[in-house]
Design a protein around this motif. Sequence first.
Motif, PDB file in Angstrom:
ATOM      1  N   GLY A  35       0.817  -1.200   0.000  1.00  0.00           N
ATOM      2  CA  GLY A  35       0.000   0.000   0.000  1.00  0.00           C
ATOM      3  C   GLY A  35       0.852   1.251   0.000  1.00  0.00           C
ATOM      4  O   GLY A  35       2.018   1.222   0.411  1.00  0.00           O
ATOM      5  N   TRP A  36       0.265   2.330  -0.477  1.00  0.00           N
ATOM      6  CA  TRP A  36       0.878   3.652  -0.372  1.00  0.00           C
ATOM      7  C   TRP A  36      -0.036   4.523   0.478  1.00  0.00           C
ATOM      8  O   TRP A  36      -1.263   4.521   0.290  1.00  0.00           O
ATOM      9  CB  TRP A  36       1.057   4.297  -1.740  1.00  0.00           C
ATOM     10  N   PHE A  37       0.577   5.272   1.376  1.00  0.00           N
ATOM     11  CA  PHE A  37      -0.153   6.167   2.263  1.00  0.00           C
ATOM     12  C   PHE A  37       0.558   7.506   2.262  1.00  0.00           C
ATOM     13  O   PHE A  37       1.718   7.600   1.859  1.00  0.00           O
ATOM     14  CB  PHE A  37      -0.192   5.590   3.682  1.00  0.00           C
ATOM     15  N   ARG A  38      -0.128   8.531   2.705  1.00  0.00           N
ATOM     16  CA  ARG A  38       0.516   9.835   2.791  1.00  0.00           C
ATOM     17  C   ARG A  38       0.066  10.555   4.044  1.00  0.00           C
ATOM     18  O   ARG A  38      -1.032  10.320   4.564  1.00  0.00           O
ATOM     19  CB  ARG A  38       0.210  10.672   1.546  1.00  0.00           C
ATOM     20  N   GLN A  39       0.944  11.424   4.504  1.00  0.00           N
ATOM     21  CA  GLN A  39       0.672  12.172   5.721  1.00  0.00           C
ATOM     22  C   GLN A  39       1.150  13.597   5.547  1.00  0.00           C
ATOM     23  O   GLN A  39       2.338  13.847   5.347  1.00  0.00           O
ATOM     24  CB  GLN A  39       1.356  11.522   6.919  1.00  0.00           C
ATOM     25  N   ALA A  40       0.201  14.523   5.619  1.00  0.00           N
ATOM     26  CA  ALA A  40       0.515  15.943   5.563  1.00  0.00           C
ATOM     27  C   ALA A  40       0.783  16.439   6.979  1.00  0.00           C
ATOM     28  O   ALA A  40       0.333  15.819   7.948  1.00  0.00           O
ATOM     29  CB  ALA A  40      -0.645  16.697   4.932  1.00  0.00           C
ATOM     30  N   PRO A  41       1.511  17.561   7.121  1.00  0.00           N
ATOM     31  CA  PRO A  41       1.825  18.071   8.456  1.00  0.00           C
ATOM     32  C   PRO A  41       0.571  18.310   9.293  1.00  0.00           C
ATOM     33  O   PRO A  41      -0.392  18.928   8.822  1.00  0.00           O
ATOM     34  CB  PRO A  41       2.537  19.397   8.154  1.00  0.00           C
ATOM     35  N   GLY A  42       0.580  17.772  10.496  1.00  0.00           N
ATOM     36  CA  GLY A  42      -0.537  17.975  11.409  1.00  0.00           C
ATOM     37  C   GLY A  42      -1.765  17.141  11.116  1.00  0.00           C
ATOM     38  O   GLY A  42      -2.801  17.304  11.771  1.00  0.00           O
ATOM     39  N   LYS A  43      -1.649  16.244  10.161  1.00  0.00           N
ATOM     40  CA  LYS A  43      -2.803  15.427   9.797  1.00  0.00           C
ATOM     41  C   LYS A  43      -2.472  13.947   9.951  1.00  0.00           C
ATOM     42  O   LYS A  43      -1.324  13.546  10.040  1.00  0.00           O
ATOM     43  CB  LYS A  43      -3.234  15.729   8.361  1.00  0.00           C
ATOM     44  N   GLU A  44      -3.510  13.136   9.974  1.00  0.00           N
ATOM     45  CA  GLU A  44      -3.307  11.701  10.131  1.00  0.00           C
ATOM     46  C   GLU A  44      -2.853  11.083   8.814  1.00  0.00           C
ATOM     47  O   GLU A  44      -3.055  11.648   7.736  1.00  0.00           O
ATOM     48  CB  GLU A  44      -4.593  11.038  10.604  1.00  0.00           C
ATOM     49  N   ARG A  45      -2.251   9.910   8.934  1.00  0.00           N
ATOM     50  CA  ARG A  45      -1.812   9.181   7.749  1.00  0.00           C
ATOM     51  C   ARG A  45      -3.029   8.613   7.021  1.00  0.00           C
ATOM     52  O   ARG A  45      -3.906   8.013   7.648  1.00  0.00           O
ATOM     53  CB  ARG A  45      -0.866   8.053   8.162  1.00  0.00           C
ATOM     54  N   LYS A  46      -3.062   8.815   5.699  1.00  0.00           N
ATOM     55  CA  LYS A  46      -4.236   8.416   4.926  1.00  0.00           C
ATOM     56  C   LYS A  46      -3.885   7.472   3.784  1.00  0.00           C
ATOM     57  O   LYS A  46      -2.798   7.545   3.210  1.00  0.00           O
ATOM     58  CB  LYS A  46      -4.931   9.655   4.360  1.00  0.00           C
ATOM     59  N   PHE A  47      -4.817   6.623   3.471  1.00  0.00           N
ATOM     60  CA  PHE A  47      -4.692   5.683   2.376  1.00  0.00           C
ATOM     61  C   PHE A  47      -4.636   6.410   1.041  1.00  0.00           C
ATOM     62  O   PHE A  47      -5.393   7.346   0.786  1.00  0.00           O
ATOM     63  CB  PHE A  47      -5.888   4.728   2.401  1.00  0.00           C
ATOM     64  N   VAL A  48      -3.737   5.934   0.163  1.00  0.00           N
ATOM     65  CA  VAL A  48      -3.647   6.463  -1.196  1.00  0.00           C
ATOM     66  C   VAL A  48      -4.005   5.376  -2.213  1.00  0.00           C
ATOM     67  O   VAL A  48      -4.870   5.559  -3.057  1.00  0.00           O
ATOM     68  CB  VAL A  48      -2.232   6.998  -1.492  1.00  0.00           C
ATOM     69  N   ALA A  49      -3.309   4.231  -2.119  1.00  0.00           N
ATOM     70  CA  ALA A  49      -3.532   3.151  -3.083  1.00  0.00           C
ATOM     71  C   ALA A  49      -2.999   1.851  -2.512  1.00  0.00           C
ATOM     72  O   ALA A  49      -2.147   1.853  -1.630  1.00  0.00           O
ATOM     73  CB  ALA A  49      -2.845   3.455  -4.413  1.00  0.00           C
ATOM     74  N   ALA A  50      -3.528   0.744  -3.019  1.00  0.00           N
ATOM     75  CA  ALA A  50      -3.067  -0.574  -2.589  1.00  0.00           C
ATOM     76  C   ALA A  50      -3.116  -1.530  -3.765  1.00  0.00           C
ATOM     77  O   ALA A  50      -3.906  -1.355  -4.702  1.00  0.00           O
ATOM     78  CB  ALA A  50      -3.922  -1.109  -1.435  1.00  0.00           C
ATOM     79  N   ILE A  51      -2.259  -2.551  -3.706  1.00  0.00           N
ATOM     80  CA  ILE A  51      -2.209  -3.552  -4.767  1.00  0.00           C
ATOM     81  C   ILE A  51      -1.993  -4.916  -4.140  1.00  0.00           C
ATOM     82  O   ILE A  51      -1.196  -5.080  -3.212  1.00  0.00           O
ATOM     83  CB  ILE A  51      -1.096  -3.214  -5.789  1.00  0.00           C
ATOM     84  N   LYS A  52      -2.716  -5.893  -4.648  1.00  0.00           N
ATOM     85  CA  LYS A  52      -2.606  -7.253  -4.147  1.00  0.00           C
ATOM     86  C   LYS A  52      -1.252  -7.849  -4.540  1.00  0.00           C
ATOM     87  O   LYS A  52      -0.573  -7.336  -5.426  1.00  0.00           O
ATOM     88  CB  LYS A  52      -3.751  -8.088  -4.711  1.00  0.00           C
TER      89      LYS A  52
END
Length: 122
Positions: A35-52
């Motif tokens: 999976g790929w996730f991203r986190q902006a300053p002051g924010k929670e880590r969020k889902f971007v994309a995933a692959i089996k």
Amino acid sequence: QVQLVESGGGLVQAGDSLRLSCAASGRTFSRYAMGWFRQAPGKERKFVAAIKWNGGRTDYADSVKGRFTISRDNAKNTGYLQMNSLKPEDTAVYYCAADTDYALAPYEYDYWGQGTQVTVSS
């Protein structure tokens, strides 16, 4: 265990493209969903994309659908995130993650890279 190292981040302008890479070592990468996730300053880590593990299924966050593409090359033990038409709101630290089970939530992933910064200027 799986060790993950991201690369490919940088500073780009809105509308540009970047390709992030996630190099895996340790256990057999092909056995893990990624999976790929991203986190902006002051924010929670969020889902971007995933692959089996075999590339047979992919999922994307609504905010990146049609712009980002996740892929993997198991022969090279590497995963990728192609990011096109980048927007300032895509600015964040991007993390790749791996787990034996396919999932979309960050807490479900056991293995993480150190992250790579992506900054998109307007």
